[in-house]
Design an enzyme around this catalytic site. Structure first.
Site, short mmCIF file in Angstrom:
data_model
loop_
_atom_site.label_atom_id
_atom_site.label_comp_id
_atom_site.label_asym_id
_atom_site.label_seq_id
_atom_site.Cartn_x
_atom_site.Cartn_y
_atom_site.Cartn_z
N THR A 176 50.75 49.86 46.92
CA THR A 176 51.36 51.27 46.43
C THR A 176 51.29 51.13 44.77
OG1 THR A 176 53.65 50.33 46.42
CG2 THR A 176 52.89 52.01 47.99
N GLY A 222 60.72 37.93 30.06
CA GLY A 222 61.33 37.90 31.18
C GLY A 222 62.34 38.88 31.34
N ASP A 231 46.22 55.04 46.39
CA ASP A 231 46.39 55.41 45.18
C ASP A 231 46.69 57.05 45.24
OD1 ASP A 231 46.21 53.12 44.33
OD2 ASP A 231 44.21 53.22 43.77
N GLY A 251 54.09 42.84 33.06
CA GLY A 251 53.43 41.90 31.85
C GLY A 251 54.10 41.99 30.68
N ASP A 252 55.52 41.50 30.89
CA ASP A 252 56.23 41.50 29.73
C ASP A 252 57.49 40.16 29.40
OD1 ASP A 252 57.82 42.88 27.57
OD2 ASP A 252 57.67 44.64 28.11
N ARG A 277 52.31 46.57 40.48
CA ARG A 277 53.18 47.01 39.58
C ARG A 277 52.55 46.16 38.30
NH1 ARG A 277 54.74 47.33 35.18
NH2 ARG A 277 56.49 47.92 34.04
N LYS A 278 51.93 45.12 38.31
CA LYS A 278 51.19 44.25 37.44
C LYS A 278 52.21 44.06 36.30
CE LYS A 278 46.49 45.94 38.23
NZ LYS A 278 46.59 47.01 39.25
N SER A 281 38.74 42.83 38.77
CA SER A 281 37.37 43.49 39.39
C SER A 281 36.56 44.12 38.18
CB SER A 281 37.48 44.31 40.73
OG SER A 281 38.41 45.37 40.16
N GLY A 340 40.60 51.01 48.49
CA GLY A 340 41.16 52.39 48.20
C GLY A 340 40.37 53.56 48.35
P1 BMP Z 1 39.50 51.45 44.76
O1 BMP Z 1 38.98 50.69 45.87
O2 BMP Z 1 39.63 52.93 44.68
O3 BMP Z 1 38.66 51.16 43.50
O4 BMP Z 1 40.73 50.97 44.12
C1 BMP Z 1 41.24 49.71 43.88
C2 BMP Z 1 42.79 49.23 43.75
O5 BMP Z 1 42.99 48.21 43.57
C3 BMP Z 1 43.57 50.15 42.63
O6 BMP Z 1 44.74 50.59 43.09
C4 BMP Z 1 43.45 49.55 41.28
O7 BMP Z 1 44.54 49.51 40.65
C5 BMP Z 1 43.54 48.09 42.07
N1 BMP Z 1 42.87 46.96 41.44
C6 BMP Z 1 41.64 46.89 40.90
O8 BMP Z 1 40.94 47.58 41.38
N2 BMP Z 1 41.05 45.59 40.42
C7 BMP Z 1 41.71 44.58 40.22
O9 BMP Z 1 41.46 43.65 39.45
C8 BMP Z 1 43.16 44.71 40.39
C9 BMP Z 1 43.57 45.63 40.95
O10 BMP Z 1 44.99 45.87 41.35
#
Ligand code: BMP
Length: 374
Positions: A68, A105, A45, A102-103, A99-100, A255, A342
């Site tokens: 990324t 097709g 990140d 979410g739209d 990229r996640k 998370s 991250g």
């Molecule tokens: P960090 O370990 O610094 O908290 O970063 C977590 C990374 O994982 C971030 O890039 C975030 O976009 C991604 N992420 C997340 O934390 N939780 C999710 O449920 C899904 C994710 O993609």
């Protein structure tokens, strides 16, 4: 909630790579993990190409994947793509663009293949939400297949026409080219390898997509004292290059505190994945979601951190909703396969050392899991 016990939780990565019902990218990743002794994905990140490439060099030997967020890299462009591809080949890891999608097709197909990021061109793995409905997966799968088929056709045409010349896109590429300036952005056949001036060879061409491979430079760097230089190099040589294919992860759980990806939503995610086992390699989730006979999905888990000394056992977060668990908890107790880290690594004074620390923790938890359940 601990995962319901499923055979994949007690199998080794290597064993799971050979099971049926696995996407080629997933099988390759499991073998890479097994060979490199790392289930660590670093979440890059960072906001500039220079930082990204520096990080990739620093942690590359300790990871199986680099995740990324291309849309936060202010100078994202051909230098980013080429640089990342070079480090990934040299240090042996795959690239996962978070990229996640979410739209609908039709829109995600364009977001995946075109625009300033052209994700399908450089990221072996990306991810999507399923809240728009199952067609998001069909659409992305179709886009990936078309892009790869178009590239293969183009390479074959160039070879049958004689030695390929650099395209006008490659000629015009230079380190300063901005995303907007790239004339290849909307062309899914303009892959980074060509933009880098790599001439396709007969060896790299095949008649089917499934056997097409990308070149990978044989320069692994040993990173673990328990693996000598020779054995690591030989093992990675045996592994060969990654398949020239694309794969998708579905966001089945998150998370962050209070997120809505729970219960029936998560179950629906798994049901959709089962319909696309060749393309959907697994999930972003907080526990293994392999439940039915035949499930062999890879679970990648963000929200992973090691507590500072003296804070062991305390709830960890970032004050913005992120919730952290330790590598041991997610791999050993929850049956997850890849830890995504991250800031636990990015903010460390010595990132290389920090990555090694997480790698060892993640690997030890996996070994304990395999031992415990045999
Ligand atoms: P960090 O370990 O610094 O908290 O970063 C977590 C990374 O994982 C971030 O890039 C975030 O976009 C991604 N992420 C997340 O934390 N939780 C999710 O449920 C899904 C994710 O993609």
């Amino acid at each position: 909630m601990p995962p319901r016990r499923h055979p994949t939780v007690s199998l080794s990565y290597e064993e799971r790579a050979s099971l049926p019902n696995i996407s080629p990218v997933a099988a390759f990743l499991l073998r890479l993990i097994s060979t490199k002794h790392t289930n660590l994905c670093v979440s890059a990140d960072v906001t500039s190409t220079t930082e990204l490439l520096q990080l990739a060099e620093e942690v590359g030997d300790s990871i199986c994947l680099l995740k990324t967020h291309a849309d936060i890299i202010q100078d994202f462009g051909d230098r980013t793509i080429k640089g990342l591809g070079d480090v990934a080949k040299r240090r042996k890891f795959l690239v996962f663009e978070d990229r996640k999608f979410g739209d609908i097709g039709s829109t995600v197909q364009k977001q995946y293949t075109a625009g300033p990021l052209g994700i399908v061109k450089w990221a072996a793995i990306t991810n999507a939400h399923i809240f728009p409905g199952p067609a998001i997966v069909t659409a992305l799968e179709q886009a990936a297949k078309s892009a790869i088929a178009a590239y293969n056709t183009r390479v074959e045409t160039e070879i049958s026409a004689g030695t390929p010349q650099p395209s006008s896109a490659s000629e015009s590429d230079d380190e300063d080219s901005s995303p907007d300036a790239s004339d290849a952005d909307d062309d899914p056949t303009a892959w980074p390898a060509e933009r880098q001036g790599r001439k396709p060879s007969v060896v790299s061409v095949s008649t089917t997509i499934s056997t097409k491979t990308e070149a990978i430079s044989p320069q692994p760097t040993p990173r673990s004292p328990d693996l000598g230089t020779e054995s690591m190099e030989a093992a990675l040589e045996r592994l060969g290059p990654p398949p020239f294919l694309r794969a998708l992860l579905l966001l089945a759980e998150m998370s962050s505190e209070g997120n809505l990806l729970t219960g029936a939503y998560t179950e629906q995610c798994v049901a959709i994945a089962r319909q696309h086992r060749d393309f959907v390699m697994g999930f972003i989730a907080q526990r293994s979601l392999n439940v039915e006979k035949g499930d062999n999905f890879i679970t990648m888990t963000p929200g992973v951190s090691l507590p500072p000394p003296g804070q062991e056992g305390k709830k960890m977060g970032d004050g913005l909703g992120q919730q952290y668990n330790t590598p041991r908890k997610v791999v050993l107790e929850m049956g997850c396969d890849v830890i995504i880290v991250g800031r636990g690594i990015l903010n460390a004074p010595d990132r290389r050392r920090a990555a090694e620390r997480y790698r060892k923790e993640g690997w030890a938890a996996y070994e304990e899991r395999i031992r415990a359940r045999r």
